[in-house]
Enzyme design. Structure first.
Site, mmCIF file in Angstrom:
data_model
loop_
_atom_site.group_PDB
_atom_site.id
_atom_site.type_symbol
_atom_site.label_atom_id
_atom_site.label_comp_id
_atom_site.label_asym_id
_atom_site.label_seq_id
_atom_site.Cartn_x
_atom_site.Cartn_y
_atom_site.Cartn_z
ATOM 1 N N HIS A 86 0.473 -0.955 -0.078
ATOM 2 C CA HIS A 86 -0.004 0.392 0.312
ATOM 3 C C HIS A 86 1.228 1.328 -0.242
ATOM 4 O O HIS A 86 0.445 1.657 0.328
ATOM 5 C CB HIS A 86 -1.109 0.109 0.947
HETATM 6 C C1 UD1 Z 1 -1.890 6.135 5.235
HETATM 7 C C2 UD1 Z 1 -0.538 6.543 5.903
HETATM 8 C C3 UD1 Z 1 0.233 5.635 5.907
HETATM 9 C C4 UD1 Z 1 -0.003 3.738 6.928
HETATM 10 C C5 UD1 Z 1 -1.400 3.568 6.082
HETATM 11 C C6 UD1 Z 1 -2.081 2.558 6.468
HETATM 12 C C7 UD1 Z 1 -0.379 8.860 5.531
HETATM 13 C C8 UD1 Z 1 0.890 9.766 4.924
HETATM 14 N N1 UD1 Z 1 0.186 8.144 5.041
HETATM 15 O O1 UD1 Z 1 -1.284 5.618 4.367
HETATM 16 O O2 UD1 Z 1 1.362 5.831 6.355
HETATM 17 O O3 UD1 Z 1 1.013 3.558 6.078
HETATM 18 O O4 UD1 Z 1 -2.332 4.675 5.946
HETATM 19 O O5 UD1 Z 1 -2.880 1.756 6.241
HETATM 20 O O6 UD1 Z 1 -0.843 9.499 6.482
HETATM 21 N N2 UD1 Z 1 -8.804 4.973 0.908
HETATM 22 C C9 UD1 Z 1 -10.316 4.213 1.388
HETATM 23 N N3 UD1 Z 1 -11.476 4.561 2.187
HETATM 24 C C10 UD1 Z 1 -10.389 4.983 4.069
HETATM 25 C C11 UD1 Z 1 -9.266 4.659 3.471
HETATM 26 C C12 UD1 Z 1 -8.730 5.344 2.290
HETATM 27 O O7 UD1 Z 1 -11.172 4.347 -0.259
HETATM 28 O O8 UD1 Z 1 -11.238 4.118 4.458
HETATM 29 C C13 UD1 Z 1 -8.239 4.987 -0.296
HETATM 30 C C14 UD1 Z 1 -8.834 6.739 -0.847
HETATM 31 O O9 UD1 Z 1 -9.269 6.280 -2.267
HETATM 32 C C15 UD1 Z 1 -7.729 7.472 -0.165
HETATM 33 C C16 UD1 Z 1 -5.908 6.224 0.029
HETATM 34 O O10 UD1 Z 1 -7.420 5.288 -0.323
HETATM 35 O O11 UD1 Z 1 -7.840 8.555 -1.013
HETATM 36 C C17 UD1 Z 1 -5.483 6.470 0.722
HETATM 37 O O12 UD1 Z 1 -5.648 6.415 1.868
HETATM 38 P P1 UD1 Z 1 -4.537 7.820 2.611
HETATM 39 O O13 UD1 Z 1 -5.320 7.792 4.339
HETATM 40 O O14 UD1 Z 1 -4.913 9.351 2.365
HETATM 41 O O15 UD1 Z 1 -3.432 7.063 3.244
HETATM 42 P P2 UD1 Z 1 -2.814 5.709 3.353
HETATM 43 O O16 UD1 Z 1 -2.329 5.125 1.826
HETATM 44 O O17 UD1 Z 1 -4.147 4.958 3.547
HETATM 45 N N1 UDP Z 2 -3.985 -5.505 8.186
HETATM 46 C C1 UDP Z 2 -5.005 -5.594 8.836
HETATM 47 N N2 UDP Z 2 -5.899 -6.437 7.939
HETATM 48 C C2 UDP Z 2 -5.333 -5.665 6.150
HETATM 49 C C3 UDP Z 2 -4.083 -5.654 6.433
HETATM 50 C C4 UDP Z 2 -3.492 -5.164 7.518
HETATM 51 O O1 UDP Z 2 -5.456 -5.800 9.874
HETATM 52 O O2 UDP Z 2 -5.794 -6.653 5.476
HETATM 53 C C5 UDP Z 2 -3.343 -4.377 9.693
HETATM 54 C C6 UDP Z 2 -1.709 -5.283 10.049
HETATM 55 O O3 UDP Z 2 -1.634 -6.662 11.149
HETATM 56 C C7 UDP Z 2 -0.842 -4.350 10.777
HETATM 57 C C8 UDP Z 2 -1.548 -3.648 10.203
HETATM 58 O O4 UDP Z 2 -3.289 -3.261 9.900
HETATM 59 O O5 UDP Z 2 -1.572 -4.687 12.644
HETATM 60 C C9 UDP Z 2 -0.605 -2.462 9.549
HETATM 61 O O6 UDP Z 2 -0.997 -1.416 8.581
HETATM 62 P P1 UDP Z 2 -1.550 -0.433 7.227
HETATM 63 O O7 UDP Z 2 -0.617 -2.445 6.900
HETATM 64 O O8 UDP Z 2 -1.924 -0.618 6.815
HETATM 65 O O9 UDP Z 2 -0.026 0.012 7.988
HETATM 66 P P2 UDP Z 2 1.562 0.353 7.976
HETATM 67 O O10 UDP Z 2 2.256 -0.494 9.505
HETATM 68 O O11 UDP Z 2 1.987 -0.118 6.778
HETATM 69 O O12 UDP Z 2 1.338 1.117 8.605
#
Ligand code: UD1
Ligand code: UDP
Length: 377
Positions: free
Chosen positions: A203
């Site tokens: 992601h």
């Molecule tokens: C964010 C964090 C990242 C973390 C990740 C965990 C930042 C800059 N990045 O990245 O460090 O690892 O969360 O998962 O804060 N979206 C949905 N539904 C949701 C949430 C997001 O559809 O509930 C989609 C939207 O299109 C959105 C995109 O995901 O634009 C990215 O979401 P965003 O929260 O901006 O960043 P993450 O990639 O989730």
């Molecule tokens: N996770 C989850 N379901 C998923 C993917 C990840 O429960 O489909 C959990 C995972 O086990 C971990 C956390 O989400 O505890 C990690 O989040 P993510 O990978 O989104 O973000 P990061 O840790 O890279 O910031």
């Protein structure tokens, strides 16, 4: 103490769960959900499964460009802080919710603690690296998951406020694993056999927003002859839908799974390949070999211990290592022992925290703190 805890993204809910439980035994916690993640499978499922109390405030910020999302959280959180007047704000990790929380607290001169402080990828192209640097620069208390983080902060001149407590993600895993084992039927549901599949998550912006890299990941996964399960973050699913390459039939793309299912998918996998910080650590906690689909990682201790290999996204390289990666027998406890949340509460209770503490270069004190907490440096 009255404490505002800020959460917004998936890993923050998981990190908040054990800390919230430990804090609420003797303090008032006000939980603020920024709304950065909002789909049921990205947010509410974690509150339900981990028993996290319902947020007292939901800022409902939603998705958007970095500046807009961070700015909206900052503005809305400021109003909550004015209303609640907490003694302390806790932020965790490295998301836009983290940096906005850190800024809101600091601008109002409210002491602020950063959980998972000091992790560095040394790559400022990563939005998370900017968020961590700012949060750590502003924090009055730094709770580190790893010894490497303590050293990173020391290199930036931050020592006096630093405590190595271990990883709250390990607390969450140990607290919830028995329940996950009882409640999750994910292996049966997906027809998977223990040790006979690989688990993949992707992601990071660098991998999803660059079609060339995402195409490489697709090619790499298509080229390995093994059953693969791939619970996809919504941003990854969207990026894959717009890509001119398709995943092969042996790669099963799933909706994001809940925490229990994820734990069971991790625990029973032969191999994990990921770009997630949380999943790299969970692979380590569970003793599952991990390939990291990046060129660098904050969680360098897992690589140094031999359980995580940085493979990037180049298909030949990924394929080469996929079946030829054998971690050593040694598996040191580099993330503590699952009592990080208790340590955090103990430190909060025994060290009155004030806003704007001088930085100091007091490495000796920081090491003494860690030793006093039963952790060897
Ligand atoms: C964010 C964090 C990242 C973390 C990740 C965990 C930042 C800059 N990045 O990245 O460090 O690892 O969360 O998962 O804060 N979206 C949905 N539904 C949701 C949430 C997001 O559809 O509930 C989609 C939207 O299109 C959105 C995109 O995901 O634009 C990215 O979401 P965003 O929260 O901006 O960043 P993450 O990639 O989730
Ligand atoms: N996770 C989850 N379901 C998923 C993917 C990840 O429960 O489909 C959990 C995972 O086990 C971990 C956390 O989400 O505890 C990690 O989040 P993510 O990978 O989104 O973000 P990061 O840790 O890279 O910031």
């Amino acid at each position: 103490m009255k404490i505002v805890s800020v959460v917004g993204a998936r890993p923050e809910f998981i990190q908040a769960a054990p800390v919230s439980r430990a804090l609420r035994a003797s303090h008032q916690e006000i939980l603020v959900h920024t709304g950065q993640h909002y789909d049921y499978q990205m947010s509410q499922t974690f509150f339900d499964e981990l028993g996290i109390p319902a947020p007292d405030f939901n800022l409902e910020v939603g998705s958007g460009p970095h500046g807009q999302q961070t700015g909206e959280i900052l503005a809305r959180l400021e109003r909550v802080l004015v209303k609640t007047q907490p003694d302390l704000v806790i932020v965790r990790g490295d998301t836009n919710s983290t940096v906005a929380g850190a800024l809101a607290a600091s601008k109002m001169q409210i002491p602020m603690a950063h959980v998972e402080a000091g992790e560095r990828s040394f790559d400022r192209h990563m939005p998370e690296e900017i968020n961590r640097l700012v949060a750590d620069c502003l924090a009055d208390l730094h709770f580190c998951a790893s010894r490497v983080a303590v050293q990173n902060l020391a290199a930036e001149g931050i020592t006096a406020s630093v405590h190595w407590v271990g990883d709250v993600m390990l607390d969450a895993l140990l607290q919830n694993r028995p329940l996950a084992r009882r409640k999750s039927d994910v292996l049966a549901r997906l027809g998977l056999t223990r040790g006979a599949y690989a688990l993949v998550t992707v992601h990071r912006a660098a991998n999803t927003d660059d079609p060339a890299r995402l195409r490489q990941i697709v090619q790499a996964l298509n080229s390995v002859p093994e059953s693969i399960v791939f619970p996809a973050h919504p941003r990854t699913r969207k990026a894959l839908a717009g890509l001119d390459a398709e995943l092969a039939a042996h790669v099963r793309l799933l909706e994001p799974v809940g925490y229990y299912d994820m734990m069971m998918l991790e625990e029973n996998a032969r191999l994990i390949a990921t770009d997630s910080g949380g999943v790299q650590r969970e692979a380590y906690f569970l003793g599952i070999p991990c390939l990291t689909l990046r060129e660098e990682t904050e969680w360098i201790g897992t690589v140094e211990a031999g359980w995580n290999r940085l493979v990037g996204t180049e298909p030949t390289r990924v394929r080469e290592v996929w079946f030829n990666f054998a971690p050593p027998a040694e598996h040191p406890a580099i993330f503590g022992n699952g009592e990080a949340a208790q340590r955090i509460v103990h430190i909060l209770e025994s060290n009155p925290v004030t806003f704007g503490l001088p930085r100091g270069h007091d490495r000796a004190k920081s090491e003494a703190n860690a030793l006093a907490m039963g952790m060897s440096l």
